[in-house]
Design an enzyme around this catalytic site. Structure first.
Site, PDB file in Angstrom:
ATOM      1  CD  GLU A 229      -2.974   1.155   2.245  1.00  0.00           C
ATOM      2  OE1 GLU A 229      -3.655   2.163   2.472  1.00  0.00           O
ATOM      3  OE2 GLU A 229      -3.159   0.052   2.811  1.00  0.00           O
ATOM      4  CE  LYS A 245     -10.314   0.226   6.276  1.00  0.00           C
ATOM      5  NZ  LYS A 245      -9.212  -0.074   7.202  1.00  0.00           N
TER       6      LYS A 245
END
Length: 418
Positions: A229, A245
């Site tokens: 990420e 997410k």
């Protein structure tokens, strides 16, 4: 004036503690030996494995001051000015510094956001800020491991599944009162070990999809990162963040379930809105855009949803303001960010340590920091891992506990050598 500290032999350059020829976690090869090879997360591919340490700064919460300003000033003092990230990235480096590794803990990020800094840390040997400047130089291959055979003991959790589930229910109650829209809950576990932890942490950094894979070491501590990420990347004045997410097992059914989950999509879009707001604080007016929304990608045995948010940096944006605007990352805090951080402080039994912070590579005109999910740390006695997930009104407590376990399973297996 802010002050940092080093842990080894020091000389002073103004207010900056500079560590030369540092003793890293691994046993050194002697004062005249070439430096050990280093694999710094997000370092340029052509440079990885050819870097030697030039200067180092450590800072902890108890030292006081502003870690973002300290990092920017320290880098400038060592030939890496990051006062204006709108300038084009520097060309090929000469004989000076190549770039620097930058690590910022979740607690330091909370401090920058004006929020509580969290519960006591389970691995207090780790600094809250580490800046390590590298140059090119002769390196040596890793020596054969003559330490005791690697052994990793049983993991001890910082909370039980029932306590984790109760925290999920507490977040849902807070959402019902209107205190927050969502909060991210993170649990911790640690295990005793014998032997050298660096090979285990290096295996972690080599996992598939680990864009920020690598290891950062210091005196008595080491961090291994396998994060996919992007917390924030800046190149030629363009600022990008890629929040992740939403998680499901990497099966055909899991992908369909993730794509069709109203709960996961709502949770994801709330975080996209949060990071859009974060970037708007440091962007030219009207330039914040979402390039890619809820794209499902694979990491090891998991499907995860990722978006890409982009903006043009405001004139004169420097590293310190960039860190203040983006740390800690929205995908591991919640919305609104300050309210979520306050709730996290009340609910999580131990600090987030090396997880949910920032780790990556910086050079003039270029910043590439990963969010330290999928991250483990070693101190002199134990390995530490963290995992969690975002809680919304539609969250099921038992499903959230299971999701956290699914995220940490490949990490623990890799550290154990399985």
């Amino acid at each position: 004036m802010v002050h940092g500290k080093s842990t080894e032999r020091m000389r002073k350059v103004g207010p900056y503690g500079v560590e030369t020829l540092p003793q890293v976690y691994a046993v050194s090869g002697g004062p005249t030996a070439p430096a050990a090879r280093v694999e710094v997360p997000a370092a340029p591919p052509a440079c990885r494995g050819a870097l030697t340490e030039r200067a180092r700064l450590h800072w902890s919460l108890g030292d006081g001051g502003d870690p973002a300003a300290l990092a920017e000033e320290f880098l400038a003092a060592h030939g890496l000015p990051l006062h204006d990230l709108t300038r084009p990235a520097a060309g090929p480096h000469g004989t000076g510094a190549c770039g620097a590794a930058l690590y910022l803990s979740a607690a330091a990020g909370a401090l920058l956001a004006g929020a509580p800094t969290g519960a006591p840390e389970p691995a207090p040997a780790l600094p809250d800020l580490a800046v390590v400047v590298y140059q090119h130089g002769p390196t040596r291959a890793a020596r054969p491991d003559r330490a005791p055979q690697w052994w990793l003991g049983e993991w001890a959790e910082s909370w039980t599944p029932a306590q984790h589930a109760a925290a999920v229910d507490a977040v849902r109650a807070a959402i019902g009162r209107g205190d927050v829209y969502q909060s991210n809950l993170v649990g911790h576990a640690s295990a005793p070990y014998t032997g050298d932890p660096l090979p285990a942490l290096s295996r972690l950094g080599a996992l598939p999809g680990a864009r920020y894979g690598g290891v950062l070491t210091g005196d008595g501590w080491a961090i291994g990162c396998a994060s996919p990420e992007t917390l924030v990347e800046v190149t030629d004045g363009q600022v990008i963040t890629r929040p992740i997410k939403g998680t499901r097992p990497a099966t055909a059914a899991g992908r369909v379930e993730l794509l069709t989950s109203a709960k996961e999509r709502a949770e994801h879009i709330m975080i996209v809105d949060l990071v859009r707001n974060d970037l708007s604080r440091i962007a030219r007016t009207g330039t914040v855009t979402v390039d890619d929304l809820f794209a499902v990608r694979r990491w090891c045995d998991l499907w995860q949803a990722e978006s890409t948010v982009r903006a043009a940096a405001a004139d004169g944006l420097g590293l310190a303001d960039l860190l203040r605007a983006t740390c800690p990352g929205g995908s591991v805090t919640g919305a609104p960010k300050l309210a979520a951080l306050t709730q996290i402080n009340a609910l999580e039994p131990v600090g987030r340590g090396a997880s949910m912070g920032a780790l990556g590579w910086v050079t003039p005109g270029h910043v590439d920091l990963g969010l330290t999910i999928r991250t483990a740390a070693a101190d002199g006695r134990r390995l530490h891992t963290w995992a969690g997930g975002g809680i919304t009104w539609d969250s099921d407590a038992h499903a959230e506990v299971a999701e956290a376990a699914a995220k940490t399973t490949p990490i623990r297996a890799t550290l154990a050598g399985r």
